[in-house]
Design a protein around this motif. Structure first.
Motif, short mmCIF file in Angstrom:
data_model
loop_
_atom_site.label_atom_id
_atom_site.label_comp_id
_atom_site.label_asym_id
_atom_site.label_seq_id
_atom_site.Cartn_x
_atom_site.Cartn_y
_atom_site.Cartn_z
N LYS A 89 -19.57 -32.60 40.73
CA LYS A 89 -20.81 -32.31 41.45
C LYS A 89 -20.65 -32.52 42.96
CE LYS A 89 -25.19 -34.38 41.23
NZ LYS A 89 -26.05 -35.24 40.38
N PRO A 111 -26.06 -27.33 39.23
CA PRO A 111 -26.06 -27.48 37.77
C PRO A 111 -25.88 -26.14 37.05
CG PRO A 111 -27.90 -28.66 38.76
CD PRO A 111 -27.30 -27.82 39.84
N LYS A 112 -26.47 -25.08 37.63
CA LYS A 112 -26.36 -23.76 37.00
C LYS A 112 -24.92 -23.27 36.99
CE LYS A 112 -30.76 -21.71 38.40
NZ LYS A 112 -31.24 -20.69 39.32
N ALA A 115 -22.77 -25.14 34.57
CA ALA A 115 -23.00 -24.67 33.21
C ALA A 115 -22.24 -23.36 32.98
CB ALA A 115 -24.49 -24.46 32.97
N SER A 120 -20.73 -28.37 32.33
CA SER A 120 -21.91 -29.23 32.17
C SER A 120 -21.47 -30.46 31.39
CB SER A 120 -22.98 -28.51 31.34
OG SER A 120 -23.50 -27.47 32.07
N GLU A 123 -20.28 -33.25 35.23
CA GLU A 123 -20.64 -33.25 36.66
C GLU A 123 -20.31 -34.55 37.37
OE1 GLU A 123 -22.56 -32.88 33.91
OE2 GLU A 123 -24.55 -32.33 34.63
#
Ligand code: ADP
Ligand code: MG
Length: 302
Positions: A89, A111-112, A115, A120, A123
């Protein structure tokens, strides 16, 4: 979207890395830039990504110079550089901020994108612990973060083990549904699976711009393949002398025979094998060379 690469030439002192290279890419295409090591792939890709300047020629995206269109391009370097102590992240936030994406947008998009590349749950894991495939997927996430119309990837799977390679190839299959892609590789099989079009580069020159079907049909050459007992190897010399045989080659237990006319002469060849009491284990007609063989012929002249 239309990407035009026009007469690009790049020299490093006396060395011409890319020579008068031109090609056009249209929306929705997935093109493989294929060539052996040192062919000029990375140099050309860096010029397209606008991180290296060209000596001659220009790169245009929708008619505008690429340096004015940087936001529309995503770039995955051959050797992505991550800070190993950052988490996935943090890496994307850091890189996103470098490309001037606002924090607000990043909070929503990171986050998108994680994924999308199948990270996911990872992170908050440090990049240090990532496998090669995971790192490469993070690199792809970084390249896609600003939602470019077009992504260039420099050898995205070449350095990966089979598991990582599979992960990344599957991801590229997904991305290509919505993004135009140019990817380089020195391994033809990687491109074969995901690209519809192949541009082959050798010593900085474009030597082919073609599709799989075209490449195969142009290189179709009727070859008969026989597997025979090791004790019958002597037969090869007889085969070479036959008037309808163009060439015959033995690799392991297999004899590859190129005939003048396969339909007419294949039975004569079998007949000859029987007359010479050759034990035929397998007989098949190969109507074209493999892509690997075609590639080797093109780039090495083998
Ligand atoms: P590829 O990515 O296809 O392996 P490169 O684009 O990296 O090929 O390199 C093409 C040629 O240019 C090679 O001969 C390489 O040694 C040379 N080259 C690339 N970058 C540099 C550089 N920064 N300085 C000098 N020569 C370079
Ligand atoms: Mg390279």
């Amino acid at each position: 979207m239309k990407l035009e690469i026009k007469n690009i030439t790049k020299k490093f002192k006396e060395k011409i890395a890319v020579n008068q290279f031109s090609m056009v890419l249209e929306t929705g295409q997935c093109v493989g830039l294929i060539g052996p090591n040192g062919a000029g792939k990375s140099t050309l890709i860096k010029i397209i990504a606008d991180i290296l300047h060209t000596d001659e020629g220009e790169v245009l995206l929708d008619g505008k110079n690429i340096s004015k269109m940087k936001r529309e391009i995503g770039y995955l370097p051959q050797y992505p550089n991550f800070y190993e102590w950052m988490t996935a992240k943090e890496t994307l936030f850091f890189m996103g901020q470098l490309s001037e994406i606002s924090k607000k947008v990043l909070i929503k998009e990171v986050p998108k994108i994680l994924a999308k590349v199948g990270l996911s749950g990872e992170e908050n894991t440090k990049v240090r612990t990532f496998s090669g495939g995971m790192k490469q997927r993070l690199g792809i996430a970084q390249a896609l973060l600003h939602k470019p119309a077009f992504i260039v990837m420099d050898e995205p799977v070449s350095a990966l083990d089979p598991v990582g390679r599979r992960e990344v190839l599957n991801l590229i299959q997904e991305i290509k549904k919505e993004t135009t892609i140019l990817l380089s590789t020195h391994i033809l099989n990687d491109a074969e699976e995901i690209c519809e079009r192949f541009v082959i580069i050798k010593n900085g020159n474009k030597i082919e711009d073609t599709t799989m079907t075209d490449l195969i049909s142009r290189n179709s050459k009727p070859v008969v393949c026989l597997e025979i007992s090791q004790t019958d190897k002597f037969w090869l010399e007889t085969v070479k002398m036959l008037p309808y045989v163009k060439s015959a080659k033995m690799t392991g237990p297999k004899v590859k025979v190129t005939l003048d006319d396969v339909i007419e002469n294949k039975n004569k060849l079998i007949q000859n094998a029987i007359e010479n009491k050759v034990d035929i284990i397998r007989f098949e007609i190969d109507d074209h060379e493999t892509l690997e063989e075609i590639f080797l012929k093109l780039v090495v002249g083998a």
